[in-house]
Design a protein around this motif. Structure first.
Motif, short mmCIF file in Angstrom:
data_model
loop_
_atom_site.label_atom_id
_atom_site.label_comp_id
_atom_site.label_asym_id
_atom_site.label_seq_id
_atom_site.Cartn_x
_atom_site.Cartn_y
_atom_site.Cartn_z
N GLU A 150 105.00 -42.46 18.28
CA GLU A 150 106.41 -42.76 18.54
C GLU A 150 107.33 -41.79 17.81
N SER A 151 106.94 -41.43 16.61
CA SER A 151 107.85 -40.62 15.77
C SER A 151 107.50 -39.14 15.72
N HIS B 273 104.01 -51.57 18.52
CA HIS B 273 103.48 -50.54 17.63
C HIS B 273 102.47 -51.15 16.67
N CYS B 274 101.40 -50.44 16.44
CA CYS B 274 100.33 -50.96 15.58
C CYS B 274 100.79 -51.20 14.15
N GLY B 275 101.88 -50.59 13.74
CA GLY B 275 102.41 -50.82 12.41
C GLY B 275 103.21 -52.12 12.30
N ASP B 276 103.54 -52.72 13.46
CA ASP B 276 104.28 -53.99 13.46
C ASP B 276 103.31 -55.16 13.36
N LEU C 100 101.40 -61.27 42.64
CA LEU C 100 101.20 -61.47 41.21
C LEU C 100 102.44 -61.05 40.43
N ARG C 101 102.71 -61.78 39.37
CA ARG C 101 103.73 -61.40 38.41
C ARG C 101 103.05 -61.26 37.06
N GLY C 102 103.50 -60.30 36.28
CA GLY C 102 102.80 -60.11 35.02
C GLY C 102 103.56 -59.31 34.00
N VAL C 103 102.80 -58.83 33.04
CA VAL C 103 103.36 -58.13 31.89
C VAL C 103 102.57 -56.86 31.64
N LEU C 104 103.29 -55.79 31.39
CA LEU C 104 102.70 -54.51 30.99
C LEU C 104 103.08 -54.31 29.53
N LEU C 105 102.09 -54.24 28.65
CA LEU C 105 102.37 -54.03 27.22
C LEU C 105 101.82 -52.69 26.79
N GLN C 106 102.71 -51.80 26.38
CA GLN C 106 102.30 -50.49 25.90
C GLN C 106 102.08 -50.57 24.39
N VAL C 107 100.87 -50.25 23.95
CA VAL C 107 100.52 -50.27 22.53
C VAL C 107 100.39 -48.84 22.03
N LEU C 108 101.19 -48.50 21.02
CA LEU C 108 101.20 -47.14 20.48
C LEU C 108 101.03 -47.14 18.97
N ASP C 109 100.44 -46.07 18.47
CA ASP C 109 100.40 -45.84 17.03
C ASP C 109 101.79 -45.35 16.60
N PRO C 110 102.22 -45.71 15.39
CA PRO C 110 103.56 -45.26 14.94
C PRO C 110 103.77 -43.75 15.03
N LEU D 143 107.34 -28.66 18.58
CA LEU D 143 106.91 -29.42 19.76
C LEU D 143 107.54 -30.80 19.82
N ARG D 144 108.18 -31.22 18.72
CA ARG D 144 108.64 -32.60 18.60
C ARG D 144 109.60 -33.01 19.71
N ASP D 145 110.64 -32.24 19.96
CA ASP D 145 111.64 -32.63 20.96
C ASP D 145 111.03 -32.73 22.35
N ARG D 146 110.19 -31.74 22.69
CA ARG D 146 109.56 -31.78 24.01
C ARG D 146 108.65 -32.99 24.15
N TYR D 147 107.91 -33.28 23.08
CA TYR D 147 107.02 -34.44 23.11
C TYR D 147 107.81 -35.74 23.29
N LEU D 148 108.86 -35.91 22.51
CA LEU D 148 109.65 -37.14 22.59
C LEU D 148 110.32 -37.29 23.95
N ASP D 149 110.72 -36.16 24.55
CA ASP D 149 111.29 -36.21 25.90
C ASP D 149 110.25 -36.70 26.90
N ARG D 150 109.03 -36.18 26.78
CA ARG D 150 107.96 -36.59 27.69
C ARG D 150 107.62 -38.07 27.50
N LEU D 151 107.62 -38.52 26.26
CA LEU D 151 107.33 -39.92 25.99
C LEU D 151 108.42 -40.82 26.58
N ALA D 152 109.67 -40.40 26.44
CA ALA D 152 110.78 -41.18 27.01
C ALA D 152 110.70 -41.22 28.53
N GLU D 153 110.31 -40.09 29.14
CA GLU D 153 110.15 -40.05 30.60
C GLU D 153 109.07 -41.02 31.06
N ARG D 154 107.94 -41.04 30.33
CA ARG D 154 106.85 -41.93 30.69
C ARG D 154 107.28 -43.39 30.55
#
Length: 284
Positions: A207-208, A264-267, A194-204, A234-245
Motif C-alpha cells: 500500500e505504501s 491490510h495485514c497490519g490491521d 448472487l450478491r457478495g463481497v470482494l475483500l482485497q487483502v494487502l501487505d502494508p 518507481l513509487r508514483d507509477r506503482y501507486l497509480d497502478r494500484l489506484a487504477e486496479r
C-alpha cells in the motif's frame, strides 16, 4: 466419519482455534428477515383475520381483552454462502516477520466468517463444487482442512462453477493478478443472482511502497524479478497502478451489485471480520 474429522482437526489447531476465537469476539446478530413466516423467534401479535385457523390463536394474549390475536413468528430462511480464498503464490507474501502472510489473514477471515454464518444456521461451502454448502461444525473442519492447501499458481483465478442461484459469496484475494478471470467470475455470479463481497487483502508495504535505493523485486515463485538502483523513482507509477486496479475492482463490484473492501495485514483481524460480517448481512 468422526475419526476422520478428529484426524483432520489434529493438524488444524492454529487456524481453527484462531478463527473460533476471532468469531467469538464478534456479537452474532440475528439472521431473520423482518417479515412474518416460519421461524422460532417472536415477531408481533396481530388480530385474527379471515382464513386463520384456531390453532394459530394465542389464547394468553387474547384473554387480556375481547379481541383474539395471532402470535406471528419471524421468517428465517437459512442462506447459502459460497467462499473463495486465493491461495496462490502471490498471497504468501509478508514484508515483515511480525506480520501475517496475506494468505494466512485471508484464510483466518474467511474461516471466522464461516463460523459466524454456521452459528447463525446458514449453509457455507466453497465455490467450484469442491465442498458443497452445508451446516454444522463438521463443515467448519472441512473448510479449515481445505485452507491448509496452497495453490501452485502465482495468481489463482477465482472459481465460479457450481454457484447456487440467489446465494451469497465471499471472495478474498489481493486481486493483483489477471483481471479478466475476476470479471468472468463476477459476471457468472451476477447472472445467477448472487450478491457478495470482494475483500482485497494487502501487505502494508504493498500500500505504501516504502522502498528506496538499490532494490531487487522478486515474485514469490522467483520466476519474475526486477532490480533497480533507485526504487523510489518507481513509487508514483506503482501507486497509480494500484489506484487504477482498486478503482476497477470497485466499479466491477458496483456493476455486479457486490460490496468491495480493503484489509491490510497490519490491521486487526477483528476489525476486518466485523466489516465482513456486516457486509455479508447487507441485502439489496
Amino acid at each position: 466419519m468422526r475419526t476422520r474429522a478428529e484426524e483432520a482437526a489434529s493438524v488444524l489447531p492454529p487456524l481453527l482455534v484462531q478463527a473460533q476465537q476471532l468469531a467469538g469476539a464478534v456479537l452474532l446478530g440475528d439472521h431473520g428477515r423482518r417479515r412474518a413466516g416460519v421461524g422460532d423467534d417472536f415477531w408481533q401479535y396481530r388480530p385474527v383475520q379471515q382464513g386463520d385457523s384456531r390453532r394459530m390463536i394465542d389464547h394468553r394474549r387474547s384473554a387480556r381483552g375481547d379481541q383474539q390475536f395471532v402470535r406471528e413468528r419471524e421468517w428465517q430462511i437459512a442462506q447459502t454462502v459460497h467462499l473463495w480464498v486465493d491461495q496462490g503464490g502471490s498471497m504468501r507474501f509478508a514484508s515483515d516477520a511480525n506480520l501475517p502472510r496475506k494468505v494466512d489473514r485471508a484464510r483466518l477471515l474467511a474461516l471466522a466468517s464461516a463460523v459466524l454464518m454456521v452459528r447463525g444456521g446458514e449453509r457455507v461451502g466453497l465455490t467450484g463444487g469442491l465442498l458443497p454448502p452445508r451446516r454444522g461444525n463438521m463443515q467448519i473442519l472441512r473448510l479449515a482442512e481445505h485452507f491448509t492447501k496452497d495453490d501452485t499458481a502465482a495468481y489463482a483465478p477465482p472459481e465460479h462453477r457450481a454457484l447456487i442461484p440467489h446465494a451469497r459469496a465471499l471472495f478474498v484475494s489481493d486481486f493483483l493478478g489477471p483481471f479478466e478471470e475476476l470479471e468472468l467470475a463476477l459476471s457468472k455470479a451476477a447472472d445467477r443472482g448472487l450478491r457478495g463481497v470482494l475483500l482485497q487483502v494487502l501487505d502494508p508495504s504493498e500500500e505504501s511502497f516504502p522502498f528506496a535505493g538499490r532494490t531487487k523485486f522478486e515474485s514469490m515463485g522467483a520466476d519474475v524479478s526486477h532490480e533497480t538502483l533507485k526504487a523510489s523513482a518507481l513509487r508514483d507509477r506503482y501507486l497509480d497502478r494500484l489506484a487504477e486496479r482498486r478503482d476497477a475492482l470497485d466499479q466491477l463490484c458496483r456493476a455486479a451489485g457486490w460490496s468491495f473492501g480493503v484489509h491490510h495485514c497490519g490491521d486487526s483481524a477483528q476489525a476486518g471480520l466485523l466489516w465482513l460480517y456486516h457486509a455479508l448481512e447487507r441485502r439489496p
